[in-house]
Design an enzyme around this catalytic site. Sequence first.
Site, PDB file in Angstrom:
ATOM      1  N   TYR A 129     -18.713   3.712  -2.848  1.00 34.62           N
ATOM      2  CA  TYR A 129     -19.127   3.039  -4.085  1.00 34.62           C
ATOM      3  C   TYR A 129     -20.568   3.402  -4.452  1.00 34.62           C
ATOM      4  CZ  TYR A 129     -15.252  -0.280  -4.773  1.00 34.62           C
ATOM      5  OH  TYR A 129     -14.048  -0.867  -5.045  1.00 34.62           O
ATOM      6  N   LYS A 185     -10.433   5.176   8.949  1.00 34.57           N
ATOM      7  CA  LYS A 185      -9.564   6.352   8.855  1.00 34.57           C
ATOM      8  C   LYS A 185     -10.171   7.408   9.770  1.00 34.57           C
ATOM      9  CE  LYS A 185      -6.078   8.629   7.001  1.00 34.57           C
ATOM     10  NZ  LYS A 185      -4.662   8.261   7.266  1.00 34.57           N
ATOM     11  N   ASP A 224      -4.082   3.207   6.581  1.00 37.32           N
ATOM     12  CA  ASP A 224      -2.709   3.298   6.062  1.00 37.32           C
ATOM     13  C   ASP A 224      -1.783   2.391   6.879  1.00 37.32           C
ATOM     14  OD1 ASP A 224      -3.156   4.995   8.228  1.00 37.32           O
ATOM     15  OD2 ASP A 224      -1.852   6.596   7.499  1.00 37.32           O
ATOM     16  N   ASP A 228     -11.792  -3.208  -0.570  1.00 36.30           N
ATOM     17  CA  ASP A 228     -11.388  -3.507  -1.942  1.00 36.30           C
ATOM     18  C   ASP A 228      -9.865  -3.503  -2.035  1.00 36.30           C
ATOM     19  OD1 ASP A 228     -11.604  -3.837  -4.786  1.00 36.30           O
ATOM     20  OD2 ASP A 228     -11.177  -1.690  -4.985  1.00 36.30           O
ATOM     21  N   ASP A 246      -7.027  -7.022  -1.968  1.00 36.83           N
ATOM     22  CA  ASP A 246      -6.036  -7.329  -3.013  1.00 36.83           C
ATOM     23  C   ASP A 246      -4.660  -7.512  -2.385  1.00 36.83           C
ATOM     24  OD1 ASP A 246      -7.933  -7.106  -5.037  1.00 36.83           O
ATOM     25  OD2 ASP A 246      -6.626  -5.911  -6.337  1.00 36.83           O
TER      26      ASP A 246
END
Length: 360
Positions: free
Chosen positions: A143, A193, A225, A249, A253
């Site tokens: 970001y 990751k 993942d 982020d 959600d």
Amino acid sequence: MSREYKIAVLPGDGVGPEVVEQAIKVLEVVAEQEQVTFNYSYARLGGSAIDEDGTPLPEATLEVAKNADAVLLGAVGGPKWDQNPSHLRPETGLLGIRKALGLYANLRPAVMVECMASASSLKEEVVAGVDMMVVRELTGGIYFGEKKRFQDENGRDAAIDTLLYNEDEVERIARKAFEIARKRNNKLVSVDKANVLESSRLWRSVMERVAKEYPDVELSHMLVDSCAMQLVRAPKQFDVIVTENMFGDILSDEAAMLTGSIGMLASASLSDGHLGLYEPVHGSAPDIAGKGVANPIATILSAALMLRYSLNLDAAAGRIENAVESVLNQGIRTGDIAEDKAAAVGTVEMTQHIINALKK
Ligand code: IPM
Ligand code: MG
């Protein structure tokens, strides 16, 4: 004289102003019950600030926030500003204020209220009892890394975003997450990751290092993942998740949706100082803005987090949370969580029910 608290209020765009107004009504009930005074200073952020001040994060807004005991935020963004260049996007204001206030730790609790299990898109037995906390790093990573548009050697449009972390940034969010895990069930999953990204390998090694100081907390690692998959397969395995900005982020959600609606999820963004910023996880929902149907619960619960983390009014925070739960137990629902859409209540009515429960 009663205690006074300064609260910076940034209603923002879309449904932001509507839901913030409801949270303030609830805070006023708390003020009376606790015999304290909340002094609100309103300021603009996001699209409304772009329109009025020509920038998504006006200096004046930052001043108001810095001088406050806590910041309550609605949501920013909307189609009107979607085509703007990066420095004139509402989201840039949000990222800017997080960074400027040093709010590196974003706490997003996802708790399944028992009577809501049937509202989830997943099977009731899978989601019943879900109670997790996503700790998202909020001021670093992709970001905030260098980004640019350029033409490659073949003259094609190309773009680059950079995912950068240093060990200090990872260490401080690690500590926050371990501390939180300690206050819960001592189980921390760090998500990365590391099979592909170098920044993730750094992340993982710092997590391991900090873990030595918290032998009572069980740390495990999960690839992002796989975590996305486990969240829908067996969400009850999670207690605290800690992860970098963009993974957080996305996963928050997903975690929010387990509980039935993103309209219910609150968040707290904390620094090392006392100042915190409190906002719903949901966005500005321009499609329903101004219609009086937005679910105010996420913002009301964010105000509860504010009482707990920034103002030390723990008991009042708990009372708001209980009031929300009891209203849900009574079967009262806004449109986003109603099975019977025709019986759904609006934004103001939902708030009134919560206030009534709070006054009981
Ligand atoms: C969130 C939002 C923001 C983010 C957007 C609006 C910039 O999605 O708070 O999760 O990506 O951080
Ligand atoms: Mg998001």
